[in-house]
Design a protein around this motif. Sequence first.
Motif, mmCIF file in Angstrom:
data_model
loop_
_atom_site.group_PDB
_atom_site.id
_atom_site.type_symbol
_atom_site.label_atom_id
_atom_site.label_comp_id
_atom_site.label_asym_id
_atom_site.label_seq_id
_atom_site.Cartn_x
_atom_site.Cartn_y
_atom_site.Cartn_z
ATOM 1 N N THR A 1 0.885 -1.140 -0.016
ATOM 2 C CA THR A 1 0.106 -0.011 -0.026
ATOM 3 C C THR A 1 0.914 1.293 0.082
ATOM 4 O O THR A 1 1.646 1.452 0.704
ATOM 5 N N CYS A 2 0.799 2.050 -1.022
ATOM 6 C CA CYS A 2 1.629 3.349 -1.052
ATOM 7 C C CYS A 2 0.467 4.408 -0.766
ATOM 8 O O CYS A 2 -0.512 4.620 -1.665
ATOM 9 N N ALA A 3 1.204 5.436 -0.305
ATOM 10 C CA ALA A 3 0.368 6.599 0.041
ATOM 11 C C ALA A 3 0.187 7.550 -1.252
ATOM 12 O O ALA A 3 0.972 7.472 -1.691
ATOM 13 N N CYS B 1 5.436 3.462 1.254
ATOM 14 C CA CYS B 1 5.013 1.905 0.674
ATOM 15 C C CYS B 1 5.111 1.057 1.964
ATOM 16 O O CYS B 1 6.093 0.907 2.632
ATOM 17 N N ALA B 2 3.876 0.308 2.241
ATOM 18 C CA ALA B 2 4.134 -0.345 3.420
ATOM 19 C C ALA B 2 3.255 -1.815 3.071
ATOM 20 O O ALA B 2 2.573 -2.015 2.241
ATOM 21 N N GLN B 3 3.466 -2.838 3.939
ATOM 22 C CA GLN B 3 3.060 -4.168 3.762
ATOM 23 C C GLN B 3 2.789 -4.731 5.415
ATOM 24 O O GLN B 3 3.867 -4.543 6.193
ATOM 25 N N THR B 4 1.612 -5.395 5.672
ATOM 26 C CA THR B 4 1.436 -5.867 7.133
ATOM 27 C C THR B 4 1.462 -7.303 7.126
ATOM 28 O O THR B 4 1.001 -7.802 6.079
ATOM 29 N N GLN C 1 -2.548 -1.249 -6.531
ATOM 30 C CA GLN C 1 -2.533 -0.292 -5.246
ATOM 31 C C GLN C 1 -3.572 -0.957 -4.385
ATOM 32 O O GLN C 1 -4.558 -1.792 -4.834
ATOM 33 N N VAL C 2 -3.033 -1.398 -3.098
ATOM 34 C CA VAL C 2 -3.747 -2.161 -2.107
ATOM 35 C C VAL C 2 -4.511 -1.136 -0.796
ATOM 36 O O VAL C 2 -3.444 -0.529 -0.196
ATOM 37 N N SER D 1 -11.001 0.283 -11.416
ATOM 38 C CA SER D 1 -11.566 -1.228 -11.411
ATOM 39 C C SER D 1 -10.999 -1.833 -9.811
ATOM 40 O O SER D 1 -9.826 -1.464 -9.716
ATOM 41 N N PHE D 2 -11.950 -2.410 -9.270
ATOM 42 C CA PHE D 2 -11.477 -2.649 -7.882
ATOM 43 C C PHE D 2 -11.745 -4.449 -7.861
ATOM 44 O O PHE D 2 -12.629 -4.856 -8.361
#
Length: 540
Positions: free
Chosen positions: A48-50, A80-83, A210-211, A231-232
Amino acid sequence: MRTRHRLFTGLGAAALITAGLVITPIAAHADNLLTNPGFETGSLTGWTCAGGTGSVVSTPVRSGTKALAGAASASNNARCAQTVAVKPSTAYTLSAWVRGNYVHLGVTGGAVKWANSASGYTQLSITFTTTASQTSAEVYLHGWYGQGTYNADDIALDGPGGGGGNDTQAPTTPGNPRVTSVTANSVSLAWDASTDNVGVSGYEVVRTGQVTSATGTSATVTGLSPSTQYSFTVRAKDAAGNTSPSSVAVTATTGKDDGNPGPRFIQAAPYLYLGWGNPPAAADVMRATGVKWFTMAFILAQNGCNPTWDSQRPLKGGVDENNVKAIRAAGGDIVPSIGGWSGNKLGPNCATAELLAGAYQKVIDAYGLKAIDVDIENTDEFESAAVQDRILTALKIVKANNPGLRTILTFPTLNTGPNSWGNRLIEQAKALNANIDNFTIMPFNFGGAADMYAATVNSTEGLKNKLKSTFGWTDAEAYAHVGISGMNNSSDAGEVTSPQTWTRIRDWSNANHIGRLSFWAVNRDRPNWEFTAITAGFTG
């Protein structure tokens, strides 16, 4: 997946002392826990990138064919992050190859390292130990304000996966993804919950790599561009890191950037009644007039608390559903009118607010609705305190269960504004916190008003003033929650609203930015659909 050998240099024997307890970290296995660590998918899947600042590039790369580019600006550091799921009291190593000015690598709430000025790829590495109760960790990269684009590749979080032990079963695919509201810069979505053999830990909404993460069955994706189609898809995750297949895709186009600080509910929706008066083909009316919405009448009760059209036609598989499909195929939509003056209504027949909300939900689910209108009239609904409260509570329930759903109340009025029952309805909407989007009055059948323009404006001003005093709104806020539902040509009391008068009413409505304009009915607007075309010019 890239796997990286892990070395321990004394940390594995170190003791973590917390609150007087001595906890020895568990040795970690050499597994990279990150999704898409080298961006070889060609997308940002897993990350996920701001503010849309992240992208995948083919040059410069450290290995493989792809790498991350983070476009840091004067106002955004391109985080940009990931959990990921982790185990408590366990040692992990986070590493990444980076290039650029002041590129940071870190763990949220923990350590961070950065490269001051790396013209070529340079490796950063952090070792950290989770706390005794920690089950997830967020890792991130970002640049620095005004320092330009950075790159990252071959990112690794080495250690044992958390949560599910030997759980390898992924959740089921999220069902029925749908768009619930749109602004110039955001899209809100909802979906049906997934199931899992252990438990679903969260969801991810994905659009072109993008997430956006979510813990429940709804999310708002922000940072979008105005007047742009997106599109999602949605996927579910469990605590062990298993990910479901992606849902079917849904699309949405963001609104125009008109400087409005927030979304407003605006609807021009004349009545279309399929149970009477040789109903016209809605798509033909749309092409001739430009109207996009119809208020479709009437949803009534059948065999108790079961919603049907006119107490006889089913919600699905009949002429009504076919008309909804035709209207949507032509680029429009519908809001159902639930209730009305006569007939067997849901309000009195559903014994509790919960049962009534369930009936409303059947209608919402049948058509994937964006809005519903409860036309509350006569002694069985409008002039019944118990039924008024039941309807308001039911609308509150369905609004909470359907993010983005708009709710409308339509009710009679005096030529000076709401009568005592109308005033009570508004006061109870406030007292019950029903969060009604629009209060639509029916300014006709006054008993012979000679000037329908003056009578309509006067009654609408009375409604606006009641909303102001009840909710503490400004004039503008109150007008935005006001609706007018007139009657074209002659009313039941012989009052005449001509096309010229209706045009003046529409223009007054636009000038005061009310929220809704409707009339009864398209069936009566022949042969040229003149009132419908006038209504289509309502812009709020």
